[in-house]
Design a protein around this motif. Structure first.
Motif, PDB file in Angstrom:
ATOM      1  N   ASP A  77     -91.583 -64.170-161.455  1.00 35.87           N
ATOM      2  CA  ASP A  77     -90.150 -63.926-161.523  1.00 35.87           C
ATOM      3  C   ASP A  77     -89.831 -62.797-162.505  1.00 35.87           C
ATOM      4  OD1 ASP A  77     -87.358 -64.365-161.150  1.00 35.87           O
ATOM      5  OD2 ASP A  77     -87.321 -65.516-163.008  1.00 35.87           O
ATOM      6  N   SER A  78     -88.986 -61.866-162.038  1.00 37.54           N
ATOM      7  CA  SER A  78     -88.466 -60.772-162.872  1.00 37.54           C
ATOM      8  C   SER A  78     -89.581 -59.911-163.465  1.00 37.54           C
ATOM      9  CB  SER A  78     -87.575 -61.328-163.995  1.00 37.54           C
ATOM     10  OG  SER A  78     -86.470 -62.018-163.446  1.00 37.54           O
ATOM     11  N   ILE A 114     -96.662 -67.115-151.677  1.00 36.80           N
ATOM     12  CA  ILE A 114     -96.490 -66.159-152.768  1.00 36.80           C
ATOM     13  C   ILE A 114     -95.010 -65.819-152.839  1.00 36.80           C
ATOM     14  CG2 ILE A 114     -97.019 -63.846-153.631  1.00 36.80           C
ATOM     15  CD1 ILE A 114     -99.691 -64.000-152.203  1.00 36.80           C
ATOM     16  N   ASP A 115     -94.447 -65.906-154.029  1.00 35.84           N
ATOM     17  CA  ASP A 115     -93.015 -65.654-154.202  1.00 35.84           C
ATOM     18  C   ASP A 115     -92.809 -64.734-155.409  1.00 35.84           C
ATOM     19  OD1 ASP A 115     -90.291 -65.663-154.217  1.00 35.84           O
ATOM     20  OD2 ASP A 115     -90.043 -67.784-154.662  1.00 35.84           O
ATOM     21  N   ILE A 116     -92.473 -63.479-155.126  1.00 34.48           N
ATOM     22  CA  ILE A 116     -92.147 -62.504-156.174  1.00 34.48           C
ATOM     23  C   ILE A 116     -90.658 -62.225-156.072  1.00 34.48           C
ATOM     24  CG2 ILE A 116     -92.575 -60.185-157.077  1.00 34.48           C
ATOM     25  CD1 ILE A 116     -95.304 -60.273-155.725  1.00 34.48           C
ATOM     26  N   SER A 117     -89.922 -62.424-157.156  1.00 35.04           N
ATOM     27  CA  SER A 117     -88.471 -62.273-157.099  1.00 35.04           C
ATOM     28  C   SER A 117     -87.956 -61.400-158.245  1.00 35.04           C
ATOM     29  CB  SER A 117     -87.782 -63.637-157.146  1.00 35.04           C
ATOM     30  OG  SER A 117     -88.136 -64.346-158.319  1.00 35.04           O
ATOM     31  N   ASN A 118     -86.895 -60.644-157.941  1.00 35.60           N
ATOM     32  CA  ASN A 118     -86.185 -59.827-158.940  1.00 35.60           C
ATOM     33  C   ASN A 118     -87.120 -58.874-159.690  1.00 35.60           C
ATOM     34  OD1 ASN A 118     -83.735 -61.315-158.423  1.00 35.60           O
ATOM     35  ND2 ASN A 118     -84.559 -62.952-159.703  1.00 35.60           N
ATOM     36  N   ALA A 119     -88.080 -58.314-158.986  1.00 38.45           N
ATOM     37  CA  ALA A 119     -89.036 -57.398-159.623  1.00 38.45           C
ATOM     38  C   ALA A 119     -88.506 -55.965-159.597  1.00 38.45           C
ATOM     39  CB  ALA A 119     -90.386 -57.472-158.924  1.00 38.45           C
ATOM     40  N   ASP A 132     -84.649 -54.861-157.584  1.00 42.40           N
ATOM     41  CA  ASP A 132     -84.327 -56.042-156.778  1.00 42.40           C
ATOM     42  C   ASP A 132     -85.399 -56.280-155.717  1.00 42.40           C
ATOM     43  OD1 ASP A 132     -81.956 -56.478-158.180  1.00 42.40           O
ATOM     44  OD2 ASP A 132     -80.859 -55.093-156.903  1.00 42.40           O
ATOM     45  N   PHE A 133     -86.652 -56.096-156.112  1.00 41.22           N
ATOM     46  CA  PHE A 133     -87.768 -56.280-155.176  1.00 41.22           C
ATOM     47  C   PHE A 133     -88.066 -57.759-155.032  1.00 41.22           C
ATOM     48  CE2 PHE A 133     -92.267 -56.856-154.263  1.00 41.22           C
ATOM     49  CZ  PHE A 133     -92.426 -56.039-153.155  1.00 41.22           C
ATOM     50  N   ASN A 134     -88.058 -58.220-153.785  1.00 40.21           N
ATOM     51  CA  ASN A 134     -88.380 -59.612-153.480  1.00 40.21           C
ATOM     52  C   ASN A 134     -89.434 -59.640-152.372  1.00 40.21           C
ATOM     53  OD1 ASN A 134     -86.157 -61.265-155.007  1.00 40.21           O
ATOM     54  ND2 ASN A 134     -85.067 -59.589-154.029  1.00 40.21           N
ATOM     55  N   PHE A 135     -90.401 -60.523-152.538  1.00 40.16           N
ATOM     56  CA  PHE A 135     -91.493 -60.624-151.580  1.00 40.16           C
ATOM     57  C   PHE A 135     -91.898 -62.087-151.470  1.00 40.16           C
ATOM     58  CE2 PHE A 135     -96.047 -60.773-150.621  1.00 40.16           C
ATOM     59  CZ  PHE A 135     -96.104 -59.981-149.474  1.00 40.16           C
ATOM     60  N   LYS A 175     -91.700 -61.741-145.797  1.00 42.27           N
ATOM     61  CA  LYS A 175     -90.312 -61.325-145.939  1.00 42.27           C
ATOM     62  C   LYS A 175     -90.173 -60.548-147.238  1.00 42.27           C
ATOM     63  CE  LYS A 175     -85.569 -63.115-145.701  1.00 42.27           C
ATOM     64  NZ  LYS A 175     -84.730 -64.351-145.575  1.00 42.27           N
ATOM     65  N   SER A 176     -89.613 -59.338-147.165  1.00 43.57           N
ATOM     66  CA  SER A 176     -89.510 -58.510-148.360  1.00 43.57           C
ATOM     67  C   SER A 176     -88.247 -57.650-148.300  1.00 43.57           C
ATOM     68  CB  SER A 176     -90.739 -57.602-148.500  1.00 43.57           C
ATOM     69  OG  SER A 176     -90.658 -56.825-149.675  1.00 43.57           O
ATOM     70  N   SER A 177     -87.712 -57.347-149.478  1.00 45.75           N
ATOM     71  CA  SER A 177     -86.548 -56.463-149.562  1.00 45.75           C
ATOM     72  C   SER A 177     -86.534 -55.785-150.923  1.00 45.75           C
ATOM     73  CB  SER A 177     -85.251 -57.253-149.358  1.00 45.75           C
ATOM     74  OG  SER A 177     -85.070 -58.208-150.390  1.00 45.75           O
ATOM     75  N   PHE A 178     -85.941 -54.601-150.985  1.00 49.15           N
ATOM     76  CA  PHE A 178     -85.815 -53.890-152.259  1.00 49.15           C
ATOM     77  C   PHE A 178     -84.783 -52.780-152.128  1.00 49.15           C
ATOM     78  CE2 PHE A 178     -89.408 -51.989-149.968  1.00 49.15           C
ATOM     79  CZ  PHE A 178     -89.040 -50.660-149.914  1.00 49.15           C
ATOM     80  N   ASN A 179     -84.315 -52.300-153.275  1.00 44.45           N
ATOM     81  CA  ASN A 179     -83.489 -51.100-153.350  1.00 44.45           C
ATOM     82  C   ASN A 179     -84.348 -49.989-153.922  1.00 44.45           C
ATOM     83  OD1 ASN A 179     -81.202 -52.544-152.493  1.00 44.45           O
ATOM     84  ND2 ASN A 179     -80.699 -53.129-154.591  1.00 44.45           N
ATOM     85  N   PHE A 180     -84.074 -48.755-153.517  1.00 46.95           N
ATOM     86  CA  PHE A 180     -84.853 -47.628-154.022  1.00 46.95           C
ATOM     87  C   PHE A 180     -83.919 -46.500-154.445  1.00 46.95           C
ATOM     88  CE2 PHE A 180     -84.406 -46.926-149.470  1.00 46.95           C
ATOM     89  CZ  PHE A 180     -84.021 -45.591-149.392  1.00 46.95           C
ATOM     90  N   GLU A 181     -84.435 -45.676-155.361  1.00 48.54           N
ATOM     91  CA  GLU A 181     -83.690 -44.496-155.823  1.00 48.54           C
ATOM     92  C   GLU A 181     -84.688 -43.397-156.175  1.00 48.54           C
ATOM     93  OE1 GLU A 181     -80.468 -43.083-159.249  1.00 48.54           O
ATOM     94  OE2 GLU A 181     -80.957 -45.210-159.000  1.00 48.54           O
TER      95      GLU A 181
END
Length: 327
Positions: A114-115, A163-168, A185-188, A202-208
């Motif tokens: 987490d985080s 496997i749970d990765i959250s708020n990375a 806000d990477f979640n996997f 299932k995965s999601s993230f923001n990028f810049e």
């Protein structure tokens, strides 16, 4: 014969009782927090960095042997500021004991992180904040002892509940090139891994990306299917910078079907920091829909059964490109 069975039963009961007593004793008298300093010293020896475990260390013994680690930080390289090189709020790992005892393989419970935060940086002079750890680790390594080849038939079966990765977040800043890349806000998350079954992903993230001033979001939901020479994807639902798509037939090996839901091209270009074309009708290019098949042959790549909708106009058809032309 009856006496032998009775003795065997007593023996089994004794082993179980001993195990229960040992479990209670470990829970009552062993506190993993007493070993913080030793863990930090071992980390310093291996990385040359300061490891600080601020949160609690919690140990579970039965039915799973597990460790739960609270907030932890790993210091940065000299000259790269006080921000940690790496940190996380919680990490959790456990192993089921009974399957090990019964010889059923290594069954790992839910892996939780987490985080998690990772800060990679390159200074003006070209130095980076990870090379020192690599060099330090290389200096600590001793020649590996010779080992006998492992018999593949004796390998332990491995499975992971999830496997749970959250708020990375991962940030890369290159002061020499003047570039910054970040994933936030990477979640996997996965389903069960092991046994040759498909693995839900299932995965999601923001990028810049700077200075390109490109930013957006991305998400995917699919499954990994084990095959003889690796893995392949099953149907995938993908969303990126305002475009929603379904890619199906990925497990066929020779091609796949793409379906892109309606989106505005002008809005997409704006999100990608590209100036959209000026049109007399402001509603032009406001609805784009795509549906078609992509097929791979030995000598060509073909796009077939295409249906492209641009506003109120529908185009159908396809095309084929020779592989040497496609590169």
């Amino acid at each position: 014969m009856g006496g032998l069975l009775k003795k065997l039963l007593y023996f089994i009961i004794g082993v179980v009782a001993l195990f229960v007593v040992a479990t209670i004793a470990i829970s009552l008298f062993f506190d993993p927090n007493d070993y913080r300093d030793r863990i930090a010293e071992e980390a310093r020896r291996e990385t040359g960095r300061e490891l600080l475990i601020e949160g609690d260390l919690e140990l579970s013994v039965f039915p799973r042997f597990g460790i739960d680690v609270g907030r932890t930080t790993l210091g940065n390289a000299p000259g790269f500021g006080s921000e940690p090189f790496m940190s996380f709020e919680e990490a959790r790992l456990s192993v089921e004991l009974l399957p090990l005892i019964r010889g059923e393989g290594l069954k790992i419970g839910a892996v939780v992180l987490d985080s998690f935060q990772l800060n990679l940086a390159v200074a003006d002079d070209g130095r980076n904040n990870w090379q020192d750890m690599v060099e330090h680790a290389d200096g600590q390594q001793e020649p590996a002892p010779e080992t006998e080849p492992v018999d593949a038939s004796q390998q332990v079966e491995l499975s992971i509940a999830s496997i749970d990765i959250s708020n990375a977040a991962v940030r890369y800043e290159d002061a020499q090139a003047g570039e910054t890349y970040s994933l936030t806000d990477f979640n996997f998350a996965t389903g069960r891994i092991g046994g040759g079954d498909p693995v839900d992903i299932k995965s999601s993230f923001n990028f810049e990306l700077q200075p390109a001033n490109l930013m957006g979001d991305f998400s995917i939901e699919t499954a990994l299917i084990p095959v003889d020479d690796g893995v392949m994807l099953r149907d995938a639902e993908i969303s990126a910078v305002g475009i929603d798509a379904l890619v199906s037939g990925l497990d066929q090996g020779t091609g796949f079907h793409v379906q892109i839901d309606a989106f505005s091209l002008k809005t997409l270009l704006t999100r990608l920091n590209i100036e959209p074309p000026v049109t007399a009708d402001p509603d032009v290019l406001g609805k784009i829909i795509f549906d078609g098949n992509l097929r791979f042959a030995d000598d060509a790549i073909a796009i077939t059964d295409v249906e492209l909708v641009v506003d109120d106009t529908t185009f159908t058809g396809g095309m084929s490109v020779a592989r040497d032309e496609a590169g």
